[in-house]
Every structure is written in structure tokens, then in C-alpha cells.
Write an enzyme that holds these catalytic residues in place. Structure first.
Site: not given
Length: 158
Positions: A116, A130
Site C-alpha cells: 500500500d 483497493d
């Protein structure tokens, strides 16, 4: 079916490309302001699901994501709506992007941490996969509220 596949593969490609670039150019713990403090690049490795919840359950999260991806492929054969095709493509590409991290990244297969790197104020750090899954959820709700079925026909209100 073609639109579903094109969107899914595009999302998967963009997700993996941006994760590779993040790993190459970012250092964990050293955020980089992109748009002031509104958008930062901030590299982390997430062992859990959204908001880092479920750390320690990575094999189960992986299994659920694999089932979702297979279910989306199965249902994609019935798609007759552009909206559903885009939503399913986003969902498939995002799910597979994070599945690949969980299977192939450290520390071990099916225990891998998701990369991330996108951070906005008051929100969890996330990635392209995401964003795609979240966008898919919004589109799925909109298609349902509009009464559009998978095959593209519209529900008749009684």
C-alpha cells in the site's frame, strides 16, 4: 465479456506497475507529499485487510479473495450491461492484484503482505487494487438501485 476482461486486466496491470514503482522509489516511514498534505506516497506492507484489520488471517483473506475472483469470472458469462461489466472488471482486477501480493510477496506464500502506498488525510493507506474494489462496490450498488440486472434487462417495478 470483452469489456469485463479489458477492465480487469487494465486494473491488474496498473496495480502491479504502481506497486513495483512504489517499492523501487519509496522508503517505508518516509512519506512524500504529492499534492500538499492531501495526497502522500507512504509505503507500507499490509498483512491484513482494509484498514489493516485481520492481520494474522492472511490465508483466510486470500481464500476469500480467490473465491470472489472465481465467482466474478463465473458470473461474468451472464453480463449484458456495460455498468455490470465495468464493475465486475474493477472487482476482478482489484481482487487479483491483492491476491498476487498475498501469494507471492514476503514473508511467505499465502501470508504475503499487500503493498500500500497512497495516503489521504483521515483514511487508511491504500493502493490501486483497493480503489478498484471500492469503485466496483459503488457501481454494484448503483446498478442494483437502478434495477439493472446482470443481463442488462431492467426490473419492472410493481
Amino acid at each position: 465479456m470483452v469489456l469485463f476482461a479489458a477492465v480487469g486486466l487494465l486494473i491488474l496491470f496498473l496495480d502491479q506497475l504502481t506497486k513495483a514503482l512504489a517499492l523501487e522509489h519509496l522508503t517505508p516511514g518516509e512519506p512524500v507529499n504529492v499534492i500538499g498534505s492531501f495526497l502522500k506516497f507512504n509505503l507500507i506492507r499490509n498483512s491484513g485487510a482494509a484498514f489493516s484489520l485481520g492481520a494474522g488471517y492472511t490465508p483466510y483473506i486470500s481464500a476469500i479473495q480467490i473465491i470472489v475472483a472465481l465467482g466474478v469470472v463465473y458470473l461474468s458469462r451472464k453480463l449484458g450491461s456495460v455498468g455490470w461489466a465495468v464493475a465486475f472488471g474493477l472487482l476482478f482486477g482489484g481482487a487479483v492484484g491483492n491476491i498476487l501480493d498475498r501469494i507471492f510477496r514476503e514473508p511467505s506464500p499465502f501470508h504475503g503482505h499487500v503493498v500500500d502506498f497512497l495516503q489521504t488525510p483521515h483514511w487508511a493507506i491504500f493502493n490501486v487494487a483497493d480503489m478498484a474494489v471500492t469503485s466496483a462496490a459503488v457501481l454494484l450498488v448503483l446498478q442494483t438501485l437502478r434495477g439493472i440486472r446482470l443481463d442488462g434487462t431492467k426490473e419492472i417495478k410493481k
